[in-house]
Design an enzyme around this catalytic site. Structure first.
Site, PDB file in Angstrom:
ATOM      1  N   CYS A 334       6.701   9.377   3.365  1.00 36.72           N
ATOM      2  CA  CYS A 334       6.351   9.671   1.978  1.00 36.72           C
ATOM      3  C   CYS A 334       6.386  11.181   1.721  1.00 36.72           C
ATOM      4  O   CYS A 334       7.454  11.765   1.667  1.00 36.72           O
ATOM      5  CB  CYS A 334       5.002   9.046   1.624  1.00 36.72           C
ATOM      6  SG  CYS A 334       4.722   8.915  -0.159  1.00 36.72           S
ATOM      7  N   HIS A 432       4.749   3.315   3.436  1.00 39.74           N
ATOM      8  CA  HIS A 432       3.486   3.302   4.170  1.00 39.74           C
ATOM      9  C   HIS A 432       3.338   1.938   4.842  1.00 39.74           C
ATOM     10  O   HIS A 432       3.697   0.909   4.269  1.00 39.74           O
ATOM     11  CB  HIS A 432       2.315   3.536   3.219  1.00 39.74           C
ATOM     12  CG  HIS A 432       2.310   4.888   2.589  1.00 39.74           C
ATOM     13  ND1 HIS A 432       2.002   6.039   3.278  1.00 39.74           N
ATOM     14  CD2 HIS A 432       2.587   5.279   1.315  1.00 39.74           C
ATOM     15  CE1 HIS A 432       2.084   7.079   2.469  1.00 39.74           C
ATOM     16  NE2 HIS A 432       2.435   6.643   1.278  1.00 39.74           N
TER      17      HIS A 432
END
Length: 487
Positions: A334, A432
């Site tokens: 991310c 994630h």
């Protein structure tokens, strides 16, 4: 029928509210009740994507799992994600509505309370019982006015409160008595029981203190809960640094290093690595050198450009470059993915001062932050060997560039995610939870240099630990004083 609501508050932050609420949710669900978790206001950088495509605190997602239901945005209607020392991104019922500083948020609380009560009412119409988790302590005098997180909410919906104190901190009886003394008469009256958490030793040695506090406060002690060694329940926000690996130390063959950035987010991504018997996970704080490693992971961040500047100030950019020169592997997740590109642009100042920053330059791409936040649960396959992977995206950046032509993940919806460098040393993903599934975990560990990874089923481990927690509450918690408030 409207659901029964019970609120769990703590004498301090990190008293064990989240963990207790998780176990309590499972305990009630075992009775066959339809149970939902709820937290009116949460401040955390660990979050999860819900079934309705919004964002809530990670703890409420885990508590939903304990209830046996899908996480929903109504379970955490107000989420604050700090992006500076004085400000946060404000998320209302799962959607980011902008940034807000502490003073402005105090004035905004009456508006936020309306969202809180709306979400609670919707849950109350669907479930038999709602387990509510407070935030911090109800006795924080400077936060009492306009409170929506603790007693302000409890009084608004007229629910009972269980007060939890952590004996490991010391002064547990002072915490309990002092907290009750600082409450108003009406607030004190709705506390229906006390819980002493994380006790080590023979409970008989504490009995005289339990009797004293019951006599002094007029409140029953519902339980003295033992410390559970090795219990793993995903953290709301606190980061456990380099805990001992214990019995698995002799098996460790892969060292993984994570630089801990000031605004690190979703560090629960690394929990499967922490639990793996062949992995030594080291979390390194600024001011410390990065030790030699097989794999370095750049984590998610709530303020990517500022965290990138911190990474450079710590001297870690040169250390990562040296790591790659000697054949080490590097993963960016991310915000970490965004750092790996050539440029990072924030023209609207969404995460701080508007402007651009040079990235680390190990992938041919750049990222521009935009208002629309990507909130998606996804599944697919790693391009390394088609191992199954699932997780969720939570990001505001749009990444473009030649590096994305060699993706890290092919998603089931037809999209591609992330990148793998031409030399195979650098992998980047927006996902994630990329280590959560047994197949993807084994593949990534093998890619990083572990010849024969042992299988580790993280979802099964998480479920077993929730069950262990509920078993402990079943044994040590007296629910009889709460029966009138249960369905």
């Amino acid at each position: 029928m409207t659901a029964k609501t019970i609120m769990i508050q703590g004498t301090t932050s990190d008293a064990g509210k989240s963990t207790f609420a998780t176990g309590f949710c499972r305990l009630l669900a075992r009775r066959g009740l339809r149970v939902a978790p709820f937290k009116p206001q949460n401040m955390a950088l660990n979050s999860a994507v819900t079934v309705d495509g919004g964002e809530i605190g990670r703890s409420q997602a885990v508590q939903a799992l304990a209830c046996g239901v899908e996480p929903h945005t109504d379970m955490n209607p107000v989420l604050l994600k700090p992006n500076s020392n004085t400000g946060s991104q404000l998320i209302i019922q799962g959607r980011a509505v902008g940034n807000i500083d502490a003073v402005s948020y105090h004035a905004y609380k009456p508006v936020a309370m309306q969202s809180v009560l709306q979400s609670h009412a919707r849950l109350a119409a669907q479930y038999q019982c709602i387990v509510v988790e407070g935030a911090g302590s109800p006795a924080e005098i400077n936060l009492r006015e306009g409170d929506i997180a603790n007693m302000g909410f409890a009084e608004a919906v007229d629910c009972p409160v269980v007060l939890v104190a952590d004996i490991e901190r010391g002064g547990v009886f002072a915490h309990l008595v002092g907290t009750l003394e600082l409450l108003s008469d009406s607030e004190r009256a709705r506390v229906v029981g006390l819980v002493i958490n994380r006790f080590r030793g023979d409970p008989a040695l504490l009995q005289s203190g339990v009797e004293w506090v019951e006599q002094r406060t007029g409140k029953p002690v519902l339980g003295v809960l033992p410390y559970l060694n090795g219990l793993h329940i995903e953290a709301e926000d606190s980061l456990a640094l380099n805990r001992p690996q214990g019995e698995h130390a002799a098996q460790q063959t892969l060292r993984v290093v994570v630089p801990v950035l000031p605004r690190i987010s979703n560090h629960t991504d690394f929990d499967p690595l922490r639990l793996h018997p062949q992995v030594e996970l080291l979390l390194v704080k600024p001011g410390q050198p990065l030790p030699p490693a097989d794999l370095i992971i750049l984590p998610g961040s709530k303020s990517v450009r500022a965290d990138l500047a911190s990474l450079r100030a710590a001297g870690w950019e040169a250390a990562i470059a040296r790591h790659l020169r000697y054949g080490g592997k590097l993963i960016g997740i991310c915000g970490g993915l965004q750092m790996l590109g050539r440029q990072l642009h924030d023209p609207q100042g969404l995460e701080g001062e508007a402007g651009s920053s040079a990235g680390l330059g190990w992938l041919e791409m750049e990222t521009t932050l935009a208002n629309d936040k990507q909130l998606t649960r996804v599944s697919g396959h790693l391009t390394l060997d088609a191992a199954a992977v699932s997780g969720y995206e939570i990001h505001m950046g749009v990444s473009t560039g030649a590096a994305l032509a060699q993706p890290a993940v092919r998603l089931e919806d037809g999209r591609c995610d992330g990148a793998i460098s031409a030399d195979g040393q650098v992998l980047a993903t927006y996902l994630h939870g990329v280590f959560d599934q047994p197949e993807s975990l084994a593949t990534l560990l093998q890619w990083a240099g572990l010849a024969a990874p042992q299988p580790l089923d993280y979802p099964a481990i998480r479920e077993a630990h929730i069950e262990r927690l509920a078993d402990m509450l079943q044994q040590h918690l007296d629910l009889s004083p709460l029966q009138r408030w249960l369905p």
